[in-house]
Write a protein that holds these residues in place. Structure first.
Motif, PDB file in Angstrom:
ATOM      1  N   ASN A  85       0.820  -1.207   0.000  1.00  0.00           N
ATOM      2  CA  ASN A  85       0.000   0.000   0.000  1.00  0.00           C
ATOM      3  C   ASN A  85       0.858   1.262   0.000  1.00  0.00           C
ATOM      4  O   ASN A  85       0.492   2.262  -0.622  1.00  0.00           O
ATOM      5  N   PHE A  86       2.000   1.222   0.713  1.00  0.00           N
ATOM      6  CA  PHE A  86       2.929   2.355   0.661  1.00  0.00           C
ATOM      7  C   PHE A  86       3.414   2.566  -0.767  1.00  0.00           C
ATOM      8  O   PHE A  86       3.467   3.702  -1.256  1.00  0.00           O
TER       9      PHE A  86
ATOM     10  N   PHE B  83      13.540  11.218  -7.891  1.00  0.00           N
ATOM     11  CA  PHE B  83      13.098  10.843  -6.545  1.00  0.00           C
ATOM     12  C   PHE B  83      13.645   9.475  -6.157  1.00  0.00           C
ATOM     13  O   PHE B  83      13.941   8.639  -7.020  1.00  0.00           O
ATOM     14  N   LEU B  84      13.757   9.270  -4.842  1.00  0.00           N
ATOM     15  CA  LEU B  84      14.153   7.984  -4.276  1.00  0.00           C
ATOM     16  C   LEU B  84      13.133   7.613  -3.211  1.00  0.00           C
ATOM     17  O   LEU B  84      12.830   8.419  -2.318  1.00  0.00           O
ATOM     18  N   ALA B  85      12.556   6.407  -3.309  1.00  0.00           N
ATOM     19  CA  ALA B  85      11.588   5.912  -2.335  1.00  0.00           C
ATOM     20  C   ALA B  85      12.124   4.621  -1.722  1.00  0.00           C
ATOM     21  O   ALA B  85      12.570   3.728  -2.450  1.00  0.00           O
ATOM     22  N   ILE B  86      12.075   4.523  -0.389  1.00  0.00           N
ATOM     23  CA  ILE B  86      12.642   3.380   0.321  1.00  0.00           C
ATOM     24  C   ILE B  86      11.715   2.963   1.460  1.00  0.00           C
ATOM     25  O   ILE B  86      11.190   3.819   2.184  1.00  0.00           O
ATOM     26  N   THR B  87      11.504   1.652   1.620  1.00  0.00           N
ATOM     27  CA  THR B  87      10.949   1.113   2.859  1.00  0.00           C
ATOM     28  C   THR B  87      11.922   0.073   3.392  1.00  0.00           C
ATOM     29  O   THR B  87      12.635  -0.584   2.619  1.00  0.00           O
ATOM     30  N   HIS B  88      11.945  -0.082   4.723  1.00  0.00           N
ATOM     31  CA  HIS B  88      12.993  -0.885   5.356  1.00  0.00           C
ATOM     32  C   HIS B  88      12.527  -1.346   6.727  1.00  0.00           C
ATOM     33  O   HIS B  88      11.838  -0.613   7.440  1.00  0.00           O
TER      34      HIS B  88
ATOM     35  N   TRP C 247       2.868   7.292   6.295  1.00  0.00           N
ATOM     36  CA  TRP C 247       3.256   8.135   5.164  1.00  0.00           C
ATOM     37  C   TRP C 247       2.028   8.361   4.276  1.00  0.00           C
ATOM     38  O   TRP C 247       1.599   7.493   3.549  1.00  0.00           O
ATOM     39  N   TRP C 248       1.447   9.560   4.376  1.00  0.00           N
ATOM     40  CA  TRP C 248       0.285   9.946   3.595  1.00  0.00           C
ATOM     41  C   TRP C 248      -0.772   8.834   3.521  1.00  0.00           C
ATOM     42  O   TRP C 248      -1.100   8.343   2.438  1.00  0.00           O
ATOM     43  N   PRO C 249      -1.320   8.437   4.676  1.00  0.00           N
ATOM     44  CA  PRO C 249      -2.356   7.396   4.659  1.00  0.00           C
ATOM     45  C   PRO C 249      -3.569   7.862   3.867  1.00  0.00           C
ATOM     46  O   PRO C 249      -3.815   9.060   3.688  1.00  0.00           O
TER      47      PRO C 249
ATOM     48  N   ALA D 186       9.607   1.051   8.144  1.00  0.00           N
ATOM     49  CA  ALA D 186       9.647   2.500   8.043  1.00  0.00           C
ATOM     50  C   ALA D 186      10.154   2.886   6.665  1.00  0.00           C
ATOM     51  O   ALA D 186      10.740   2.071   5.948  1.00  0.00           O
ATOM     52  N   GLY D 187       9.919   4.128   6.300  1.00  0.00           N
ATOM     53  CA  GLY D 187      10.403   4.563   4.991  1.00  0.00           C
ATOM     54  C   GLY D 187      10.088   6.009   4.710  1.00  0.00           C
ATOM     55  O   GLY D 187       9.644   6.760   5.596  1.00  0.00           O
ATOM     56  N   GLY D 188      10.326   6.388   3.459  1.00  0.00           N
ATOM     57  CA  GLY D 188      10.072   7.758   3.054  1.00  0.00           C
ATOM     58  C   GLY D 188      10.359   7.939   1.578  1.00  0.00           C
ATOM     59  O   GLY D 188      10.764   7.003   0.881  1.00  0.00           O
ATOM     60  N   VAL D 189      10.146   9.154   1.122  1.00  0.00           N
ATOM     61  CA  VAL D 189      10.390   9.541  -0.271  1.00  0.00           C
ATOM     62  C   VAL D 189      11.163  10.844  -0.255  1.00  0.00           C
ATOM     63  O   VAL D 189      10.892  11.744   0.555  1.00  0.00           O
ATOM     64  N   ALA D 190      12.167  10.967  -1.141  1.00  0.00           N
ATOM     65  CA  ALA D 190      12.991  12.171  -1.180  1.00  0.00           C
ATOM     66  C   ALA D 190      13.257  12.581  -2.619  1.00  0.00           C
ATOM     67  O   ALA D 190      13.230  11.751  -3.543  1.00  0.00           O
TER      68      ALA D 190
END
Length: 281
Positions: free
Chosen positions: A58-59, A188-193, A256-258, A274-278
């Motif tokens: 979903n992320f 952009f770079l998107a990561i979950t970990h 993250w933006w649910p 956890a993760g994010g977008v940059a």
């Protein structure tokens, strides 16, 4: 490959595959008994582990919607794409632009056979079989070079992929650095970990039990990292805020933006990734 420790394996039904494991957790059918066994071992440690896989998917969907509809990105590299399932990257981003280009990358030969099938149905989607921990094998690949316009923004996705590196704890940061250095401005770079127990309170024991269960099984390769270590994977890129009026930082993936307000508390499954977008300026 340049790193023997991370050399891509062949299909071995006696050893679990990350791609096949995720396929099983997401309700797929392309997996072996060994993959289901590892999933059961993980579920013994974290009963909600299938929900974790779904939250991760979903992320990915929310991040791709942001990248395609809000940021206007039209080119994507999905590193460690896994087996095709519902709502793959190209299906999400091509709703914004049917000509958006996607390159899927995975080392698993089972994924390769499914990935190539995508080529028959979509002219703007490519697949390469490569090791995500050997970034130059991707960046210098002729398909990647020719399919994408390297003068225009590109989004690189590492979704639940980097924590499967074996060996040096700091090596994944070197992997993402190669991509960041090559990407054009506006990318952009998107990561979950998987997040380290020290940063996932009150789920310290759940993370420890999960990592131990994986290490005891046939897959073995998973390393949780702290929030600071995950942040370092982005190499000072401009983090995207995690919601309206919220800071730009690494958060639990469900935060993250649910898609809507949370009506109950977070589960363990929602907190241990956890993760994010940059964005690259």
């Amino acid at each position: 490959m340049s790193d023997p420790l991370n050399a891509p394996p062949g299909v071995d039904p006696t050893k679990s595959s990350v791609a096949r494991l995720y396929d099983y957790l997401l309700g797929g059918k392309d997996n072996y008994e060994i993959d289901r066994q590892v999933a059961r071992e993980m579920a013994a440690a974290v009963p909600e582990i299938a929900q974790t896989a779904l939250e991760n998917r979903n992320f990915l969907i929310r991040a791709c919607r942001f990248l395609a509809f809000s940021a206007g990105v039209r080119q994507y590299i999905d590193c460690g794409s896994g087996l095709p399932t519902t709502e793959n990257v190209h299906q999400v981003v091509q709703r914004a632009d049917p000509t958006a280009k996607v390159v899927y990358v995975d080392y698993d030969p089972v994924v390769a056979s499914h990935g190539r099938a995508l080529l028959d149905e979509n002219d703007f989607t490519e697949y390469i079989q490569a090791d995500i921990f050997d970034p130059m094998s991707i960046l210098d690949n002729p398909t990647v070079q020719n399919h994408l316009d390297w003068n225009e923004p590109i989004a690189v996705l590492f979704i639940a992929a980097l924590h499967h590196h074996k060996g040096d704890r700091g090596a994944p940061a070197a992997v993402t650095k190669k991509f960041v250095d090559r990407l054009p401005s506006g990318s952009f770079l998107a990561i979950t970990h998987l997040i380290d127990a020290a940063d996932s309170s009150p789920d310290d024991q759940a993370v420890q039990d999960l990592v131990e269960a994986i290490h005891k099984g046939s897959m073995k390769d998973v390393t949780a990292r702290t929030r600071e270590e995950i942040t370092q994977l982005f190499h000072d890129l401009e983090m995207i805020p995690t919601g309206p009026g919220r800071p730009a930082e690494i958060v639990a993936i469900s935060d993250w933006w649910p898609d809507g307000p949370r009506l109950g508390g977070q589960t363990v499954a929602q907190r241990i990734m956890a993760g994010g977008v940059a964005r690259k300026p």
